[in-house]
Design an enzyme around this catalytic site. Structure first.
Site, PDB file in Angstrom:
ATOM      1  N   TRP A  27       0.829  -1.217   0.000  1.00 53.22           N
ATOM      2  CA  TRP A  27       0.000   0.000   0.000  1.00 53.22           C
ATOM      3  C   TRP A  27       0.859   1.262   0.000  1.00 53.22           C
ATOM      4  O   TRP A  27       0.331   2.362  -0.049  1.00 53.22           O
ATOM      5  CB  TRP A  27      -0.960  -0.005   1.186  1.00 53.22           C
ATOM      6  CG  TRP A  27      -0.317  -0.353   2.483  1.00 53.22           C
ATOM      7  CD1 TRP A  27       0.290   0.496   3.357  1.00 53.22           C
ATOM      8  CD2 TRP A  27      -0.204  -1.661   3.061  1.00 53.22           C
ATOM      9  NE1 TRP A  27       0.774  -0.189   4.436  1.00 53.22           N
ATOM     10  CE2 TRP A  27       0.480  -1.518   4.285  1.00 53.22           C
ATOM     11  CE3 TRP A  27      -0.617  -2.947   2.659  1.00 53.22           C
ATOM     12  CZ2 TRP A  27       0.764  -2.609   5.115  1.00 53.22           C
ATOM     13  CZ3 TRP A  27      -0.333  -4.015   3.484  1.00 53.22           C
ATOM     14  CH2 TRP A  27       0.348  -3.837   4.688  1.00 53.22           C
ATOM     15  N   GLU A  40      -5.607   0.778   5.511  1.00 56.15           N
ATOM     16  CA  GLU A  40      -5.738   1.360   6.844  1.00 56.15           C
ATOM     17  C   GLU A  40      -6.780   0.623   7.684  1.00 56.15           C
ATOM     18  O   GLU A  40      -6.605   0.440   8.878  1.00 56.15           O
ATOM     19  CB  GLU A  40      -6.092   2.858   6.759  1.00 56.15           C
ATOM     20  CG  GLU A  40      -4.928   3.734   6.344  1.00 56.15           C
ATOM     21  CD  GLU A  40      -3.748   3.672   7.318  1.00 56.15           C
ATOM     22  OE1 GLU A  40      -3.964   3.464   8.522  1.00 56.15           O
ATOM     23  OE2 GLU A  40      -2.603   3.822   6.855  1.00 56.15           O
ATOM     24  N   GLN A  45      -6.554  -3.373  13.388  1.00 56.72           N
ATOM     25  CA  GLN A  45      -6.389  -4.292  14.519  1.00 56.72           C
ATOM     26  C   GLN A  45      -5.542  -5.506  14.172  1.00 56.72           C
ATOM     27  O   GLN A  45      -5.566  -6.500  14.870  1.00 56.72           O
ATOM     28  CB  GLN A  45      -7.754  -4.790  15.019  1.00 56.72           C
ATOM     29  CG  GLN A  45      -8.347  -3.910  16.085  1.00 56.72           C
ATOM     30  CD  GLN A  45      -9.613  -3.251  15.616  1.00 56.72           C
ATOM     31  OE1 GLN A  45      -9.909  -3.223  14.424  1.00 56.72           O
ATOM     32  NE2 GLN A  45     -10.365  -2.710  16.540  1.00 56.72           N
ATOM     33  N   GLY A  84     -10.344 -11.609  11.492  1.00 58.69           N
ATOM     34  CA  GLY A  84     -11.022 -11.130  12.697  1.00 58.69           C
ATOM     35  C   GLY A  84     -11.606  -9.733  12.555  1.00 58.69           C
ATOM     36  O   GLY A  84     -11.475  -9.094  11.511  1.00 58.69           O
ATOM     37  N   TYR A  85     -12.293  -9.294  13.607  1.00 61.80           N
ATOM     38  CA  TYR A  85     -12.938  -7.969  13.630  1.00 61.80           C
ATOM     39  C   TYR A  85     -13.732  -7.733  12.342  1.00 61.80           C
ATOM     40  O   TYR A  85     -13.435  -6.841  11.556  1.00 61.80           O
ATOM     41  CB  TYR A  85     -11.908  -6.858  13.831  1.00 61.80           C
ATOM     42  CG  TYR A  85     -11.180  -6.961  15.141  1.00 61.80           C
ATOM     43  CD1 TYR A  85     -11.759  -6.489  16.309  1.00 61.80           C
ATOM     44  CD2 TYR A  85      -9.932  -7.563  15.204  1.00 61.80           C
ATOM     45  CE1 TYR A  85     -11.096  -6.607  17.529  1.00 61.80           C
ATOM     46  CE2 TYR A  85      -9.278  -7.686  16.421  1.00 61.80           C
ATOM     47  CZ  TYR A  85      -9.858  -7.203  17.568  1.00 61.80           C
ATOM     48  OH  TYR A  85      -9.198  -7.324  18.765  1.00 61.80           O
ATOM     49  N   TYR A 123      -8.488   8.706  13.839  1.00 57.18           N
ATOM     50  CA  TYR A 123      -7.160   8.205  13.461  1.00 57.18           C
ATOM     51  C   TYR A 123      -7.125   7.759  11.997  1.00 57.18           C
ATOM     52  O   TYR A 123      -6.252   8.169  11.219  1.00 57.18           O
ATOM     53  CB  TYR A 123      -6.743   7.033  14.390  1.00 57.18           C
ATOM     54  CG  TYR A 123      -5.732   6.152  13.726  1.00 57.18           C
ATOM     55  CD1 TYR A 123      -4.449   6.637  13.467  1.00 57.18           C
ATOM     56  CD2 TYR A 123      -6.063   4.872  13.283  1.00 57.18           C
ATOM     57  CE1 TYR A 123      -3.523   5.859  12.806  1.00 57.18           C
ATOM     58  CE2 TYR A 123      -5.142   4.098  12.617  1.00 57.18           C
ATOM     59  CZ  TYR A 123      -3.870   4.585  12.386  1.00 57.18           C
ATOM     60  OH  TYR A 123      -2.959   3.821  11.705  1.00 57.18           O
ATOM     61  N   ASP A 141      -1.657   6.391  16.291  1.00 58.82           N
ATOM     62  CA  ASP A 141      -1.992   4.983  16.541  1.00 58.82           C
ATOM     63  C   ASP A 141      -1.156   4.501  17.737  1.00 58.82           C
ATOM     64  O   ASP A 141      -0.451   5.290  18.370  1.00 58.82           O
ATOM     65  CB  ASP A 141      -1.767   4.137  15.280  1.00 58.82           C
ATOM     66  CG  ASP A 141      -0.286   3.936  14.980  1.00 58.82           C
ATOM     67  OD1 ASP A 141       0.548   4.661  15.570  1.00 58.82           O
ATOM     68  OD2 ASP A 141       0.041   3.054  14.177  1.00 58.82           O
ATOM     69  N   CYS A 195      11.199   1.474  17.911  1.00 56.11           N
ATOM     70  CA  CYS A 195      10.738   1.814  19.265  1.00 56.11           C
ATOM     71  C   CYS A 195       9.668   0.810  19.671  1.00 56.11           C
ATOM     72  O   CYS A 195       8.512   1.136  19.895  1.00 56.11           O
ATOM     73  CB  CYS A 195      10.213   3.251  19.286  1.00 56.11           C
ATOM     74  SG  CYS A 195       9.996   3.879  20.949  1.00 56.11           S
ATOM     75  N   CYS A 202      17.166   1.316  20.973  1.00 53.15           N
ATOM     76  CA  CYS A 202      17.581   2.722  21.099  1.00 53.15           C
ATOM     77  C   CYS A 202      18.928   3.004  20.454  1.00 53.15           C
ATOM     78  O   CYS A 202      19.132   4.099  19.912  1.00 53.15           O
ATOM     79  CB  CYS A 202      17.613   3.112  22.571  1.00 53.15           C
ATOM     80  SG  CYS A 202      16.007   2.911  23.354  1.00 53.15           S
TER      81      CYS A 202
HETATM   82 FE1  SF4 Z   1      12.155   4.857  21.316  1.00 53.88          FE
HETATM   83 FE2  SF4 Z   1      14.621   4.431  22.202  1.00 53.88          FE
HETATM   84 FE3  SF4 Z   1      14.215   5.856  19.983  1.00 53.88          FE
HETATM   85 FE4  SF4 Z   1      13.571   6.830  22.353  1.00 53.88          FE
HETATM   86  S1  SF4 Z   1      15.609   6.314  21.635  1.00 53.88           S
HETATM   87  S2  SF4 Z   1      12.331   6.920  20.508  1.00 53.88           S
HETATM   88  S3  SF4 Z   1      12.854   4.997  23.428  1.00 53.88           S
HETATM   89  S4  SF4 Z   1      13.760   3.668  20.291  1.00 53.88           S
END
Ligand code: SF4
Length: 359
Positions: A27, A40, A45, A84-85, A123, A141, A195, A202
């Protein structure tokens, strides 16, 4: 509130990372609002990995909004089977017909019109409008909530009224105006790939030098959430009722959970009764026939979002009565070889597979 310099660096780092690393999802190769809408809704879900084959199959079968509007709900549910849903599928079908009658078959361009379609909340409307039409709306989201909660160490519980208001404010303040579609996809992608909920990556994160939680080494403390309630568990039984090499299936009412899907008669049982007695009672309540409950064929476990079930499937023999819908909207005696034509809930599908019912 993020300052101008912070925003500039954030957009630059996030944008460069997204250019290099974005997953080439089907998409993302289109600006066609119909296809973006379908993706979307599917992604509301369901995980990306699961959505990809469903999306490709759906678009291959129903490549335009007009074709979707002309097809039957039953076919749409069959294409959705297993994801589902199912209210999502019913809403898509209803909205396609509405767009044909109200907007001459052209997907609406105004965000208020998009949000007026069945199954589209703020959203999804923001996502469709920003990606397909370049509207300056921030998408919020689950992934975006997590990223923002960590970037700014949001102390409010993420799903509380205060938490939602704060995240929405931050989302709008961080938005790259004029490039909202790509920005929204980039921040959602960051949440999905880097994240992540449990183990945020990180060290690899393109915006780590702007992340308050990373600086404080508190990244796993965010987002703050209220303690989860334990999921209830229910015992369910279904009857596989055979007659002249055919099996009885019933269709659920179109509104509500699993609406419009086919299933084997039965349901949630009265826990004070023995299984077979409770099932016989339930079947009579469901489809107005008396059955003798025979051998247990299989037992499956299945989890829904808000509860889990143990489903017992029994072979049953019709003793008396002609099926008449009491808790369903249709019934049919079908040949086992026809089973594939009907859309069943995932739990019933597991029974079909384990009992090797499909011909
Ligand atoms: Fe997320 Fe870590 Fe990036 Fe901060 S540094 S946005 S906690 S992945």
């Amino acid at each position: 509130m993020p300052g101008l310099k912070w925003k500039k660096n954030f957009h630059k780092s996030l944008g460069a990372w997204f250019d290099d690393e974005f997953r080439d999802l089907p998409w993302r190769q289109t600006r066609d609002p119909y296809k973006i809408w379908i993706s979307e809704i599917m992604l509301q879900q369901t995980r990306v990995k699961t959505v990809v084959p469903y999306y490709l199959r759906f678009i291959r079968a129903l490549p335009t909004l007009n074709i979707l509007a002309e097809t039957s709900l039953e076919r749409v549910l069959k294409l959705w089977e297993g994801m589902g849903y199912y209210a999502r599928a019913r809403n898509i079908h209803k909205s396609a017909r509405h767009i044909c009658s109200t907007f001459d078959g052209v997907f609406p361009k105004e965000i208020e019109e998009i949000q007026s379609l069945a199954g589209i909340g703020p959203y999804t409307a923001a996502a469709i409008h920003s990606i397909a039409f370049g509207g300056d709306h921030a998408v919020v989201d689950g992934n975006v909530k997590r990223v923002l909660a960590r970037l700014f160490c949001v102390e409010e519980e993420i799903n509380s009224k205060e938490g939602i208001a704060k995240i929405e404010r931050l989302a709008q303040q961080c938005l790259a105006k004029g490039n909202a579609g790509t920005y929204n996809q980039a921040i959602m992608e960051l949440g999905a790939v880097i994240c992540r909920p449990r183990l945020p990556q990180c060290e690899r994160c393109p915006v780590n030098d702007q992340c308050m939680a990373f600086k404080d080494k508190r990244q796993t403390q965010f987002p703050k959430k209220a303690a989860k309630k334990p999921k209830p568990h229910y015992t369910v039984a279904i009857g596989l009722i055979f007659k002249n090499h055919k099996i009885l299936i019933t269709r659920r009412p179109c509104k509500g959970m699993l609406g419009g899907l086919w299933e084997f008669p039965g349901g949630k049982l009265d826990p004070s009764l023995p299984l077979s007695k409770a099932l016989a009672q339930k079947i009579e309540q469901h489809i107005a026939v008396k059955v003798r409950v025979g051998k247990k064929i299989t037992v499956i476990q299945h989890g829904y979002t808000h509860f889990d079930i143990t489903m017992h499937a029994f072979r049953c023999t019709l003793i008396s009565g002609t099926p008449r819908c009491r808790e369903c909207i249709q019934w049919r005696w079908i040949d086992l070889r026809e089973m594939d034509k009907y859309a069943f809930p995932r739990a019933d599908k597991k029974v079909i597979e384990q009992a090797a019912l499909a011909g």
